[in-house]
Design a protein around this motif. Sequence first.
Motif, PDB file in Angstrom:
ATOM      1  N   THR A 253       2.181   8.720 -74.753  1.00 15.72           N
ATOM      2  CA  THR A 253       2.841   8.079 -73.707  1.00 15.72           C
ATOM      3  C   THR A 253       2.105   8.366 -72.175  1.00 15.72           C
ATOM      4  OG1 THR A 253       4.619   9.702 -73.425  1.00 15.72           O
ATOM      5  CG2 THR A 253       5.007   7.622 -74.837  1.00 15.72           C
ATOM      6  N   GLU A 254       1.239   9.192 -72.273  1.00 13.75           N
ATOM      7  CA  GLU A 254       0.658   9.808 -70.749  1.00 13.75           C
ATOM      8  C   GLU A 254      -0.668   9.465 -71.094  1.00 13.75           C
ATOM      9  OE1 GLU A 254       3.561  13.500 -69.783  1.00 13.75           O
ATOM     10  OE2 GLU A 254       1.823  13.849 -71.189  1.00 13.75           O
ATOM     11  N   VAL A 255      -1.406   9.549 -69.445  1.00 14.56           N
ATOM     12  CA  VAL A 255      -2.909   9.294 -69.390  1.00 14.56           C
ATOM     13  C   VAL A 255      -3.130  10.516 -68.570  1.00 14.56           C
ATOM     14  CG1 VAL A 255      -4.479   7.935 -68.191  1.00 14.56           C
ATOM     15  CG2 VAL A 255      -2.585   7.025 -69.498  1.00 14.56           C
ATOM     16  N   HIS A 256      -4.194  11.150 -68.578  1.00 14.66           N
ATOM     17  CA  HIS A 256      -4.739  12.096 -67.921  1.00 14.66           C
ATOM     18  C   HIS A 256      -6.114  11.421 -67.038  1.00 14.66           C
ATOM     19  CE1 HIS A 256      -3.753  16.164 -69.859  1.00 14.66           C
ATOM     20  NE2 HIS A 256      -2.727  15.682 -69.231  1.00 14.66           N
ATOM     21  N   LEU A 257      -5.956  12.158 -65.715  1.00 15.24           N
ATOM     22  CA  LEU A 257      -7.322  11.642 -64.955  1.00 15.24           C
ATOM     23  C   LEU A 257      -8.016  13.237 -64.526  1.00 15.24           C
ATOM     24  CD1 LEU A 257      -8.976  10.194 -62.842  1.00 15.24           C
ATOM     25  CD2 LEU A 257      -7.152  10.288 -61.165  1.00 15.24           C
ATOM     26  N   LEU A 258      -9.264  13.220 -64.642  1.00 14.45           N
ATOM     27  CA  LEU A 258      -9.949  14.332 -64.302  1.00 14.45           C
ATOM     28  C   LEU A 258      -9.934  14.313 -62.583  1.00 14.45           C
ATOM     29  CD1 LEU A 258     -11.075  17.265 -64.904  1.00 14.45           C
ATOM     30  CD2 LEU A 258     -13.455  15.681 -65.235  1.00 14.45           C
ATOM     31  N   LEU A 259      -9.446  15.407 -61.945  1.00 13.08           N
ATOM     32  CA  LEU A 259      -9.453  15.479 -60.421  1.00 13.08           C
ATOM     33  C   LEU A 259     -10.534  16.314 -59.953  1.00 13.08           C
ATOM     34  CD1 LEU A 259      -5.534  16.226 -59.654  1.00 13.08           C
ATOM     35  CD2 LEU A 259      -6.974  14.122 -59.584  1.00 13.08           C
ATOM     36  N   ASP A 260     -10.907  17.259 -60.744  1.00 15.47           N
ATOM     37  CA  ASP A 260     -11.922  18.341 -60.306  1.00 15.47           C
ATOM     38  C   ASP A 260     -12.600  19.072 -61.535  1.00 15.47           C
ATOM     39  OD1 ASP A 260     -13.250  19.312 -57.890  1.00 15.47           O
ATOM     40  OD2 ASP A 260     -12.395  21.349 -58.783  1.00 15.47           O
ATOM     41  N   GLY A 261     -13.767  19.292 -61.476  1.00 17.89           N
ATOM     42  CA  GLY A 261     -14.455  20.041 -62.433  1.00 17.89           C
ATOM     43  C   GLY A 261     -15.319  19.114 -63.524  1.00 17.89           C
ATOM     44  N   PHE A 281      -8.560   9.826 -69.614  1.00 22.57           N
ATOM     45  CA  PHE A 281      -8.431  10.014 -70.899  1.00 22.57           C
ATOM     46  C   PHE A 281      -7.193   9.294 -71.462  1.00 22.57           C
ATOM     47  CE2 PHE A 281     -10.420  13.811 -69.025  1.00 22.57           C
ATOM     48  CZ  PHE A 281     -11.804  13.502 -69.480  1.00 22.57           C
ATOM     49  N   ASP A 282      -7.052   8.312 -72.132  1.00 24.27           N
ATOM     50  CA  ASP A 282      -5.838   7.596 -72.651  1.00 24.27           C
ATOM     51  C   ASP A 282      -5.890   7.938 -74.343  1.00 24.27           C
ATOM     52  OD1 ASP A 282      -3.933   6.026 -73.235  1.00 24.27           O
ATOM     53  OD2 ASP A 282      -4.555   4.310 -72.122  1.00 24.27           O
ATOM     54  N   PRO A 283      -4.807   8.632 -74.720  1.00 22.26           N
ATOM     55  CA  PRO A 283      -4.888   8.752 -76.094  1.00 22.26           C
ATOM     56  C   PRO A 283      -4.670   7.486 -76.927  1.00 22.26           C
ATOM     57  CG  PRO A 283      -3.488  10.494 -75.104  1.00 22.26           C
ATOM     58  CD  PRO A 283      -4.051   9.498 -74.236  1.00 22.26           C
ATOM     59  N   ALA A 284      -3.888   6.674 -76.170  1.00 21.93           N
ATOM     60  CA  ALA A 284      -3.427   5.320 -77.101  1.00 21.93           C
ATOM     61  C   ALA A 284      -5.007   4.427 -77.286  1.00 21.93           C
ATOM     62  CB  ALA A 284      -2.760   4.430 -76.213  1.00 21.93           C
ATOM     63  N   THR A 285      -6.098   4.730 -76.766  1.00 19.64           N
ATOM     64  CA  THR A 285      -7.353   4.034 -76.880  1.00 19.64           C
ATOM     65  C   THR A 285      -8.157   4.806 -77.998  1.00 19.64           C
ATOM     66  OG1 THR A 285      -8.544   5.247 -75.216  1.00 19.64           O
ATOM     67  CG2 THR A 285      -7.195   3.250 -74.524  1.00 19.64           C
ATOM     68  N   ARG A 286      -7.700   5.986 -78.534  1.00 16.78           N
ATOM     69  CA  ARG A 286      -8.601   6.736 -79.119  1.00 16.78           C
ATOM     70  C   ARG A 286      -8.271   6.586 -80.687  1.00 16.78           C
ATOM     71  NH1 ARG A 286      -9.340  13.327 -79.152  1.00 16.78           N
ATOM     72  NH2 ARG A 286     -11.222  13.402 -79.833  1.00 16.78           N
ATOM     73  N   VAL A 306      -1.549  14.193 -64.523  1.00 17.11           N
ATOM     74  CA  VAL A 306      -0.856  13.833 -65.853  1.00 17.11           C
ATOM     75  C   VAL A 306      -0.019  12.683 -65.397  1.00 17.11           C
ATOM     76  CG1 VAL A 306       0.119  14.209 -67.984  1.00 17.11           C
ATOM     77  CG2 VAL A 306      -1.343  15.843 -66.908  1.00 17.11           C
ATOM     78  N   LEU A 307       0.359  11.379 -65.700  1.00 12.34           N
ATOM     79  CA  LEU A 307       1.304  10.602 -65.428  1.00 12.34           C
ATOM     80  C   LEU A 307       1.624   9.668 -66.693  1.00 12.34           C
ATOM     81  CD1 LEU A 307      -0.191   7.733 -63.195  1.00 12.34           C
ATOM     82  CD2 LEU A 307      -1.787   9.150 -64.666  1.00 12.34           C
ATOM     83  N   PRO A 308       3.127   8.941 -66.560  1.00 14.32           N
ATOM     84  CA  PRO A 308       3.259   8.238 -67.688  1.00 14.32           C
ATOM     85  C   PRO A 308       2.304   7.017 -67.791  1.00 14.32           C
ATOM     86  CG  PRO A 308       5.213   8.952 -66.743  1.00 14.32           C
ATOM     87  CD  PRO A 308       4.013   9.207 -65.696  1.00 14.32           C
ATOM     88  N   ARG A 309       2.098   6.496 -68.993  1.00 12.70           N
ATOM     89  CA  ARG A 309       1.180   5.191 -69.187  1.00 12.70           C
ATOM     90  C   ARG A 309       1.621   4.097 -68.844  1.00 12.70           C
ATOM     91  NH1 ARG A 309      -1.013   1.758 -72.942  1.00 12.70           N
ATOM     92  NH2 ARG A 309      -3.359   1.793 -73.123  1.00 12.70           N
ATOM     93  N   ASP A 310       3.108   4.157 -68.713  1.00 12.03           N
ATOM     94  CA  ASP A 310       3.745   2.743 -68.365  1.00 12.03           C
ATOM     95  C   ASP A 310       3.792   2.647 -66.847  1.00 12.03           C
ATOM     96  OD1 ASP A 310       5.553   4.625 -67.534  1.00 12.03           O
ATOM     97  OD2 ASP A 310       7.172   3.987 -69.094  1.00 12.03           O
ATOM     98  N   GLN A 311       3.307   3.649 -66.203  1.00 12.98           N
ATOM     99  CA  GLN A 311       3.056   3.415 -64.731  1.00 12.98           C
ATOM    100  C   GLN A 311       1.827   2.734 -64.125  1.00 12.98           C
ATOM    101  OE1 GLN A 311       3.529   6.920 -62.244  1.00 12.98           O
ATOM    102  NE2 GLN A 311       5.631   7.509 -63.288  1.00 12.98           N
ATOM    103  N   LEU A 312       0.896   2.396 -65.244  1.00 10.74           N
ATOM    104  CA  LEU A 312      -0.287   1.819 -64.799  1.00 10.74           C
ATOM    105  C   LEU A 312      -0.195   0.466 -65.387  1.00 10.74           C
ATOM    106  CD1 LEU A 312      -2.473   5.081 -65.877  1.00 10.74           C
ATOM    107  CD2 LEU A 312      -1.728   4.209 -63.467  1.00 10.74           C
ATOM    108  N   ASP A 313      -1.148  -0.142 -64.781  1.00  5.55           N
ATOM    109  CA  ASP A 313      -1.439  -1.533 -65.147  1.00  5.55           C
ATOM    110  C   ASP A 313      -2.002  -1.888 -66.559  1.00  5.55           C
ATOM    111  OD1 ASP A 313      -1.446  -4.695 -64.362  1.00  5.55           O
ATOM    112  OD2 ASP A 313      -3.464  -4.138 -64.849  1.00  5.55           O
TER     113      ASP A 313
END
Length: 405
Positions: A253-261, A281-286, A306-313
């Motif tokens: 239910t979560e999505v990751h965004l690489l901020l740095d590195g 990085f979205d596990p739902a698409t993997r 890291v943020l909940p997937r349901d917050q995104l369009d």
Amino acid sequence: MRYEATATCLSWIPPTAVEGVFGLPFGLGVAHYDQPPPDELPDVEVLLSADAIRFANQLHAWIEVQDGQITAHGMSGGGRLGSTTVRLRSRGLTFAGVALPDLTPPPQVQGDRVRFTQTAGGHTGAPVPRAVSHPPFWQLTAPIAWSTIVLTLGSDGASTAEIAAASRFPRHYLYDSAGRLTHKSAMIRFKDWIRGSAQHGTPWGGGGEPVPVTAVKGPAERSLADTILVSGNYRQQDLPEGARLRDRPIADTEVHLLLDGLLLIEIDQQPALEVGPGAIFDPATRPQYSKEHATIRALTPCRLAVLPRDQLDSQALLDSAAEQASRLNAYLENRDRRQSLYLVVNKPGPGHRRLGPPGLDALRTPPPPTELAGQDAAGSRPCVHRGPRSPGDHRAQRGDAALDS
């Protein structure tokens, strides 16, 4: 025939980029982070006047070509520093940056092309307390931010731009001659920059070093990453150098965004591609197959949002996955061609001579492709593993199909 080209580097402070106690003024609204610069190069003077970027390094070059030979060349441009506004209650104090002289070594003529180099930067606007190794052991000075850009212009009119080196802070965005955002610095190290930002550690003192640079993503993924970054509605998670992303598992239910590195994607334990800030990085698409064959490892210390997937369009996630799938297809086709060429050149027979490094003969002919979407496709150079497919299907599945899997 006269050919001209331009390279522009904009430097800005992303949200949450300042660490430790120095981040307090940003959290209190005394200082401010910057909005990500747009995909197309805007008016630089407008950005500087609005305190939207910290400084700009712009290089313009030209060459004269006659009968295929370069007969003359020249360059212009330079660095421009902005100002830093600090707000205390209803009042604002503005500190102007102090530019150092631009460093422009003589252009290098290399046969059918000319390589132009320019370093620009200076002391940022607001002074910062910094420890030094001599009495009084503390200085209140503005640190130095800078970038070195290289513009190569060929006798056919083609040009390439690159960030050759830069300060470890802030983030640096590179735009090509057409005004398109093409590359960005992958790492921000605020504490290292503050501690080592004396002039002797910069090109003006004989120092300076390259920074990791990554290519930008597609417009849909960039737009989604900027939306997440600016919102601030996420928690942060660190990934130490050498650690695998699976060691910090992502909930479905979560999505990751690489901020740095920088992250390295490995396929069947073989390095495949590097990904930098802005990768999503979205596990739902993997699909399950990719989970069995792909590993994501930190090449440097990394920070992720890291943020909940349901917050995104949902449509934005679909569009981002489709771009990732397109990059996967390109990688797949290039790998197919390389492996096919190797197998043809090294086909056993009379007078057979194996070419390439010894390890190549251990490569097996891969089975047909199955797309690695989402977590495996979040880089500037896509990477896939191969798996079963129907006869006659020579393309990887689309990103939206992967999202539905």
